[in-house]
Design an enzyme around this catalytic site. Structure first.
Site, short mmCIF file in Angstrom:
data_model
loop_
_atom_site.label_atom_id
_atom_site.label_comp_id
_atom_site.label_asym_id
_atom_site.label_seq_id
_atom_site.Cartn_x
_atom_site.Cartn_y
_atom_site.Cartn_z
N SER A 144 0.97 -1.02 0.02
CA SER A 144 0.13 0.00 0.10
C SER A 144 0.83 1.36 -0.04
O SER A 144 1.95 0.89 0.24
CB SER A 144 -0.92 -0.14 1.37
N TYR A 157 -1.39 -1.34 10.89
CA TYR A 157 -1.58 -1.70 9.45
C TYR A 157 -0.62 -1.11 8.67
O TYR A 157 -0.02 -1.79 7.96
CB TYR A 157 -3.12 -0.86 9.07
#
Length: 265
Positions: A144, A157
């Site tokens: 990401s 995360y």
């Protein structure tokens, strides 16, 4: 996209929706056989039937929860029992969680680390071990743009995606002379069920106008994987993220991300 002359068997985790589903269809469109992994057996069986009818490809379904430490080993043992080798591994499964670390649910974050990092690493190890000597293979890991800055209010995360990026680049360097490529995808906010599962609906980067569609992100990932690229950004906006992160002082960066994240509350 021209159809591939080679036929692969691709194992895709998190294949029941979002980027994983779009990748599965892209592989099927190109005539590749599939091993689809997700928790929902019913959804996977429906996909297997659709791909068989539309694209005439073989699809094996394995319903597993990757939050269970035993799942990666169970997946590859099942494949070995059937004599089914895997040429392409797509580690797509993953999820996030929003909130102050002190207040968030510990078990959810332990499960997140298991899925986002540990299962990905375990599956990669097993994939490489099952490749016969001299046989080429491909790994696609989904990171990401969150891999680049620190992530206040999504601390675990962001850290998990930083691991995926670093691990993937290191593995790509190790395997560069063996005919095995490792690609890591770094998308920004994408229109999937990620935002609902992570409690991120509404404002900020996950507003509808700012999100990329899952199909275009998956296509960029597939094309980058097949071209042997190491790091893939689906669009220019995502590609600018690491450049901006490198230019900003870390203190300023932490504060900026915190302010962006707070606007989602």
């Amino acid at each position: 996209m021209t159809k591939s002359k080679l036929t692969y068997t691709a194992l895709i985790t998190g294949a029941s929706g979002g980027i994983g589903l779009e990748l599965a269809e892209l592989f099927a469109q190109q005539g590749h056989n599939l091993v689809l992994v997700a928790r929902s057996e019913q959804k996977l069986e429906q996909l297997a039937l659709q791909f068989a009818v539309r694209y005439k490809v073989y699809t094996k379904v394995i319903a597993k929860d990757l939050a269970r430490p035993e799942s990666p080993g169970e997946i590859f043992r099942e494949l070995q029992q059937e004599g089914l080798g895997v040429d392409v591994l797509v580690n797509n499964a993953g999820f996030g969680n929003y909130g102050f670390f002190r207040d968030t649910e510990l078990q959810k974050e332990l499960d997140m680390m298991q899925v986002n990092m540990v299962a990905l690493t375990h599956l990669s190890k097993l994939f490489l071990q099952q490749l016969p000597p001299g046989r080429h293979g491909k790994i696609l890991n989904i990171a990401s743009t969150a891999a680049f800055p620190p992530g206040p209010l999504m601390a675990v995360y962001y850290a998990s995606k930083a691991y995926v990026l670093s691990f993937s680049e290191a593995l790509a360097a190790e395997l560069a002379d063996e005919g095995i490529t490792v690609t890591v995808l770094c998308p920004g906010a994408t229109d999937t069920d990620f935002k609902e599962n992570a409690n991120l609906e509404g404002s900020g980067p996950f507003s509808q106008a700012l999100m990329a569609d899952a199909r275009s992100v998956a296509r960029a990932a597939y094309e980058g994987l097949m071209a042997g690229k190491v790091v893939v950004f689906p669009n220019l906006k995502d590609k600018l993220t690491p450049l901006l992160v490198n230019l900003a002082p870390r203190r300023m960066l932490r504060k900026a991300v915190l302010n962006i994240q707070k606007k989602r509350q």
